[in-house]
Design a protein around this motif. Structure first.
Motif, PDB file in Angstrom:
ATOM      1  N   TYR A 380      -5.965   0.018   2.988  1.00 55.08           N
ATOM      2  CA  TYR A 380      -5.350   1.305   2.657  1.00 55.08           C
ATOM      3  C   TYR A 380      -4.108   1.087   1.802  1.00 55.08           C
ATOM      4  O   TYR A 380      -3.941   1.733   0.756  1.00 55.08           O
ATOM      5  CB  TYR A 380      -4.997   2.047   3.943  1.00 55.08           C
ATOM      6  CG  TYR A 380      -4.265   3.353   3.735  1.00 55.08           C
ATOM      7  CD1 TYR A 380      -4.958   4.526   3.465  1.00 55.08           C
ATOM      8  CD2 TYR A 380      -2.866   3.406   3.810  1.00 55.08           C
ATOM      9  CE1 TYR A 380      -4.285   5.730   3.277  1.00 55.08           C
ATOM     10  CE2 TYR A 380      -2.186   4.598   3.613  1.00 55.08           C
ATOM     11  CZ  TYR A 380      -2.897   5.755   3.352  1.00 55.08           C
ATOM     12  OH  TYR A 380      -2.225   6.938   3.154  1.00 55.08           O
ATOM     13  N   VAL A 381      -3.242   0.173   2.231  1.00 50.91           N
ATOM     14  CA  VAL A 381      -2.018  -0.111   1.472  1.00 50.91           C
ATOM     15  C   VAL A 381      -2.358  -0.616   0.077  1.00 50.91           C
ATOM     16  O   VAL A 381      -1.743  -0.214  -0.920  1.00 50.91           O
ATOM     17  CB  VAL A 381      -1.157  -1.137   2.235  1.00 50.91           C
ATOM     18  CG1 VAL A 381       0.004  -1.614   1.360  1.00 50.91           C
ATOM     19  CG2 VAL A 381      -0.633  -0.540   3.532  1.00 50.91           C
ATOM     20  N   GLU A 382      -3.362  -1.501  -0.016  1.00 49.55           N
ATOM     21  CA  GLU A 382      -3.751  -2.055  -1.314  1.00 49.55           C
ATOM     22  C   GLU A 382      -4.265  -0.965  -2.250  1.00 49.55           C
ATOM     23  O   GLU A 382      -3.845  -0.885  -3.420  1.00 49.55           O
ATOM     24  CB  GLU A 382      -4.830  -3.124  -1.124  1.00 49.55           C
ATOM     25  CG  GLU A 382      -5.313  -3.740  -2.431  1.00 49.55           C
ATOM     26  CD  GLU A 382      -6.462  -4.726  -2.248  1.00 49.55           C
ATOM     27  OE1 GLU A 382      -6.997  -5.194  -3.268  1.00 49.55           O
ATOM     28  OE2 GLU A 382      -6.821  -5.019  -1.086  1.00 49.55           O
ATOM     29  N   GLU A 383      -5.164  -0.121  -1.766  1.00 47.59           N
ATOM     30  CA  GLU A 383      -5.770   0.887  -2.633  1.00 47.59           C
ATOM     31  C   GLU A 383      -4.772   1.971  -3.036  1.00 47.59           C
ATOM     32  O   GLU A 383      -4.761   2.426  -4.183  1.00 47.59           O
ATOM     33  CB  GLU A 383      -6.990   1.513  -1.939  1.00 47.59           C
ATOM     34  CG  GLU A 383      -8.134   0.547  -1.692  1.00 47.59           C
ATOM     35  CD  GLU A 383      -8.673  -0.065  -2.973  1.00 47.59           C
ATOM     36  OE1 GLU A 383      -8.737   0.651  -3.998  1.00 47.59           O
ATOM     37  OE2 GLU A 383      -9.002  -1.267  -2.962  1.00 47.59           O
ATOM     38  N   VAL A 384      -3.925   2.398  -2.108  1.00 46.98           N
ATOM     39  CA  VAL A 384      -2.906   3.391  -2.435  1.00 46.98           C
ATOM     40  C   VAL A 384      -1.900   2.786  -3.416  1.00 46.98           C
ATOM     41  O   VAL A 384      -1.440   3.456  -4.355  1.00 46.98           O
ATOM     42  CB  VAL A 384      -2.203   3.892  -1.157  1.00 46.98           C
ATOM     43  CG1 VAL A 384      -0.997   4.761  -1.513  1.00 46.98           C
ATOM     44  CG2 VAL A 384      -3.179   4.681  -0.291  1.00 46.98           C
ATOM     45  N   GLY A 385      -1.582   1.499  -3.225  1.00 46.90           N
ATOM     46  CA  GLY A 385      -0.671   0.816  -4.130  1.00 46.90           C
ATOM     47  C   GLY A 385      -1.191   0.731  -5.549  1.00 46.90           C
ATOM     48  O   GLY A 385      -0.414   0.638  -6.507  1.00 46.90           O
ATOM     49  N   GLY A 387      -2.763   3.134  -6.925  1.00 50.56           N
ATOM     50  CA  GLY A 387      -2.799   4.485  -7.465  1.00 50.56           C
ATOM     51  C   GLY A 387      -3.820   5.401  -6.838  1.00 50.56           C
ATOM     52  O   GLY A 387      -3.990   6.546  -7.278  1.00 50.56           O
ATOM     53  N   GLY A 388      -4.505   4.946  -5.815  1.00 52.81           N
ATOM     54  CA  GLY A 388      -5.511   5.782  -5.170  1.00 52.81           C
ATOM     55  C   GLY A 388      -4.894   6.949  -4.420  1.00 52.81           C
ATOM     56  O   GLY A 388      -3.784   6.849  -3.878  1.00 52.81           O
ATOM     57  N   ASP A 389      -5.602   8.061  -4.391  1.00 46.82           N
ATOM     58  CA  ASP A 389      -5.162   9.242  -3.645  1.00 46.82           C
ATOM     59  C   ASP A 389      -5.179   8.901  -2.156  1.00 46.82           C
ATOM     60  O   ASP A 389      -6.249   8.559  -1.607  1.00 46.82           O
ATOM     61  CB  ASP A 389      -6.105  10.409  -3.930  1.00 46.82           C
ATOM     62  CG  ASP A 389      -5.683  11.695  -3.229  1.00 46.82           C
ATOM     63  OD1 ASP A 389      -5.211  11.625  -2.074  1.00 46.82           O
ATOM     64  OD2 ASP A 389      -5.838  12.772  -3.825  1.00 46.82           O
ATOM     65  N   PHE A 394      -8.055   7.208   2.622  1.00 47.07           N
ATOM     66  CA  PHE A 394      -8.147   7.308   4.080  1.00 47.07           C
ATOM     67  C   PHE A 394      -9.527   7.785   4.512  1.00 47.07           C
ATOM     68  O   PHE A 394     -10.154   7.192   5.402  1.00 47.07           O
ATOM     69  CB  PHE A 394      -7.065   8.256   4.588  1.00 47.07           C
ATOM     70  CG  PHE A 394      -7.063   8.459   6.076  1.00 47.07           C
ATOM     71  CD1 PHE A 394      -6.921   7.389   6.944  1.00 47.07           C
ATOM     72  CD2 PHE A 394      -7.194   9.735   6.618  1.00 47.07           C
ATOM     73  CE1 PHE A 394      -6.905   7.579   8.324  1.00 47.07           C
ATOM     74  CE2 PHE A 394      -7.184   9.939   7.986  1.00 47.07           C
ATOM     75  CZ  PHE A 394      -7.045   8.854   8.838  1.00 47.07           C
ATOM     76  N   ARG A 395     -10.025   8.817   3.851  1.00 48.43           N
ATOM     77  CA  ARG A 395     -11.345   9.365   4.192  1.00 48.43           C
ATOM     78  C   ARG A 395     -12.439   8.325   3.982  1.00 48.43           C
ATOM     79  O   ARG A 395     -13.354   8.188   4.805  1.00 48.43           O
ATOM     80  CB  ARG A 395     -11.619  10.599   3.343  1.00 48.43           C
ATOM     81  CG  ARG A 395     -12.932  11.313   3.648  1.00 48.43           C
ATOM     82  CD  ARG A 395     -13.283  12.280   2.534  1.00 48.43           C
ATOM     83  NE  ARG A 395     -13.527  11.575   1.275  1.00 48.43           N
ATOM     84  CZ  ARG A 395     -13.319  12.111   0.073  1.00 48.43           C
ATOM     85  NH1 ARG A 395     -12.833  13.337  -0.049  1.00 48.43           N
ATOM     86  NH2 ARG A 395     -13.588  11.423  -1.021  1.00 48.43           N
ATOM     87  N   ASP A 396     -12.333   7.564   2.893  1.00 44.25           N
ATOM     88  CA  ASP A 396     -13.366   6.572   2.587  1.00 44.25           C
ATOM     89  C   ASP A 396     -13.349   5.402   3.557  1.00 44.25           C
ATOM     90  O   ASP A 396     -14.392   4.779   3.803  1.00 44.25           O
ATOM     91  CB  ASP A 396     -13.191   6.061   1.156  1.00 44.25           C
ATOM     92  CG  ASP A 396     -13.525   7.124   0.110  1.00 44.25           C
ATOM     93  OD1 ASP A 396     -14.137   8.139   0.479  1.00 44.25           O
ATOM     94  OD2 ASP A 396     -13.164   6.915  -1.068  1.00 44.25           O
ATOM     95  N   LEU A 397     -12.180   5.074   4.111  1.00 46.10           N
ATOM     96  CA  LEU A 397     -12.062   3.923   5.005  1.00 46.10           C
ATOM     97  C   LEU A 397     -12.419   4.261   6.454  1.00 46.10           C
ATOM     98  O   LEU A 397     -12.772   3.364   7.230  1.00 46.10           O
ATOM     99  CB  LEU A 397     -10.640   3.358   4.952  1.00 46.10           C
ATOM    100  CG  LEU A 397     -10.223   2.667   3.651  1.00 46.10           C
ATOM    101  CD1 LEU A 397      -8.763   2.264   3.711  1.00 46.10           C
ATOM    102  CD2 LEU A 397     -11.090   1.444   3.375  1.00 46.10           C
ATOM    103  N   GLN A 398     -12.346   5.521   6.819  1.00 42.83           N
ATOM    104  CA  GLN A 398     -12.572   5.916   8.210  1.00 42.83           C
ATOM    105  C   GLN A 398     -13.932   5.510   8.791  1.00 42.83           C
ATOM    106  O   GLN A 398     -13.989   4.975   9.906  1.00 42.83           O
ATOM    107  CB  GLN A 398     -12.394   7.418   8.365  1.00 42.83           C
ATOM    108  CG  GLN A 398     -10.958   7.869   8.514  1.00 42.83           C
ATOM    109  CD  GLN A 398     -10.887   9.361   8.761  1.00 42.83           C
ATOM    110  OE1 GLN A 398     -11.433  10.174   7.995  1.00 42.83           O
ATOM    111  NE2 GLN A 398     -10.221   9.752   9.832  1.00 42.83           N
TER     112      GLN A 398
END
Length: 552
Positions: A380-385, A387-389, A394-398
């Motif tokens: 989550y931290v990597e993808e948001v870092g 530029g991911g929404d 979060f929805r995709d990782l759940q």
């Protein structure tokens, strides 16, 4: 299929993720005393072996898979006396105990690693993987399972150490013979305490690549596994340890295929008894009947006459099977029974993950802060870092978060689902009021009642263990129908993996010269017709129905 009988091949294994099983001391975390308290329940299922996840001393960065002392029990789990009592009480009930051991890596707090990083000249420096950087960056572009890089810079020595998982989990250097001997000594310590089986974590990673160079696609981390020397290490481990004990070994073998998998369990090679491969749980994100059939057929053919496999659809690392591969809404009970039937009737040793036997489901927490899974959080931290929404990430990782399977065991509809007296370390699935052991015990048609019948049937009929396997359902995308045959006896398993009524049409090749007559051994909808004959060449199956017949 398999002519050499052995007690471990006839095992039915129940996996206990102890920190989520039962809390007896009020700290919100399950413990070994909680496992002991529930041994009568586990025994009532009919299982023969209890697999307990790691309980060694650990900073707990990865829920015990980061070991800081191989010879100690972590405080959260209990004491060595608790462990010794667990062994004794498990054996007293006629069951065996399997220990989960981590031999690819340790914690960065382990005494070995502290020595290793203390200086480049320390005798234990070579017990881990150290490497110089390259032009101001890590030695290679390799990823770890949990991080964008598998390298961490040690500023004191200006060298990088390798970690295939979290930064706090440095990889051991299996090329170092002295280190290997210490691992073997540790394994003998626990086996001498009465452990009957070892689940060996991350074995495919023990041997490192011979060339440390960038790869074209770092996200495809197969390059971390199945490297030269791996089988020599396992054969040595068998020679030094396994062959001297009446025990069972199962290796976690990432990226094993029907071509490579038999090398680990071929009885002539003397490495492991059985293995977990992940062509389903890791590589099949949602149910795909045709893909699943192909995987089962290829593995059955590959292992025929050579070795023994394992069957599972969920564990502590994978979303609960009824949510991922079944139907956890309208047909939760029916699909839970169907999946259980499949796992216990296909070739190989069946594994039950705690709560599976009552049809526990996955969970969707509201925020990333509710999750404890280090792999999910880091991703989550990597993808948001990048530029991911945040909401989309979060929805995709759940759906595939490991916390889906780690929520506390649901014993009853009382406070904290009967898990303990204090707020649990991880939130309880809100559906515990309807899905729990106490409720299941009262219902003769529950998933729990069915699992007990299914396990009893397997234990009483070795055809489910040693029988040859033939899929007769071809490319049907919903029906899975196969035959198990042993010494002239034939059983027929019919599974309807869909929410619709489906009809299976028997062909003339199924009937033989004398037609086909069947006697029902077990049905997931209860007793339907006890006998069936080829005078009715079609059989209708209800949604997610499973039936096991004996050919008579």
């Amino acid at each position: 299929m398999q002519s050499n009988e052995a007690w471990w091949k006839e095992s039915v294994v129940y996996q206990v993720y102890w920190r989520s099983f039962r809390d007896t001391n009020g700290d919100g975390i399950g413990d070994l005393r909680g496992v002991i308290e529930k041994l009568d329940y586990i025994q009532s299922l009919g299982v023969t072996m209890v697999w307990v996840n790691p309980f060694n001393e650990s900073p707990d960065k990865d829920n015990g898979y980061d070991v800081s002392d191989y010879y100690a029990v972590m405080d959260k789990a209990g004491t060595m006396a608790d462990f010794e009592l667990l062994v004794a009480e498990t054996h007293a009930r006629g069951m065996k105990l399997m220990m989960d051991v981590v031999v690819n890596h340790t914690s960065d707090q382990h005494a070995w690693f502290k020595e290793s990083r203390s200086s480049a000249s320390n005798p234990k420096r070579d017990w881990y993987i150290w490497h110089d950087g390259y032009q101001g960056r890590p030695p290679t572009n390799w990823r770890s399972y949990f991080n964008p890089s598998c390298w961490e810079l040690d500023e004191a020595s200006n060298q990088y150490y390798m970690h295939s998982f979290a930064v706090e989990q440095p990889d051991l250097n299996w090329a170092n013979r002295e280190m290997r001997q210490e691992i073997y000594k540790m394994l003998r310590f626990w086996l001498d305490k009465g452990v009957d089986g070892l689940r060996l974590d991350a074995l495919a990673l023990l041997a490192k690549p011979t060339i440390f160079a960038d790869v074209e696609n770092p996200r495809d981390i197969r390059y971390l596994t199945h490297n030269a020397g791996l089988h020599q290490y396992l054969q040595e481990m068998n020679h030094e340890v396994f062959k001297h004990y009446d025990m069972m070994t199962v290796g976690e073998i990432a990226f094993a295929t029907p071509e490579t998998g038999p090398l680990f369990v071929d009885e002539e090679r003397q490495e492991l008894n059985t293995l977990f491969h992940f062509e389903v749980a890791d590589e099949m994100p949602e149910w795909d009947m045709l893909r699943f059939k192909r995987i089962q057929r290829l593995w059955a053919e590959a292992l025929d006459g050579r070795g023994f496999g394992s069957q599972f659809l969920n564990n502590h690392d994978h979303t609960r099977q009824v949510s991922r591969y079944g139907n956890d809404t309208d047909y939760r009970v029916e699909s839970a029974k169907l999946l259980g039937t499949m796992i216990h009737t296909l070739p190989g040793i069946p594994y039950i993950y705690q709560g599976e036997e009552i049809g526990m489901t996955g969970v969707r927490f509201e925020t990333i802060g509710d999750y404890k899974d280090i792999a999910m959080i880091n991703r989550y931290v990597e993808e948001v870092g990048k530029g991911g929404d945040p909401a989309v990430v979060f929805r995709d990782l759940q759906p595939l978060s490991r916390d889906n399977s780690r929520t506390p065991m649901q014993w009853n509809d009382g406070p904290y689902a009967g898990f303990g007296e204090a707020e649990p370390w991880l939130q309880i699935n809100p559906n515990y009021e309807k899905i729990n052991v106490e409720q299941a015990e009262k219902d003769p048609d529950s998933v729990l009642a069915y699992y007990r019948k299914l396990i009893a049937l397997r234990k009483a009929n070795l055809i489910m263990v040693y029988g040859d396997f033939t899929d007769i359902s071809d490319d049907d995308p919903h029906l899975y129908v196969y035959v198990r045959e042993l010494e002239g006896t034939e059983w027929l398993v019919l599974l309807n993996h869909s929410a619709e009524h489906r009809t299976f049409a028997f062909t003339e090749s199924c009937f033989g010269n004398n037609g086909l007559s069947l006697k029902l051994k077990l049905g997931s909808y209860g007793q339907t017709e006890v006998y069936w004959s080829s005078e009715m060449p079609e059989m209708e199956l209800k949604p997610y129905e499973a039936r096991i017949y004996e050919v008579i």
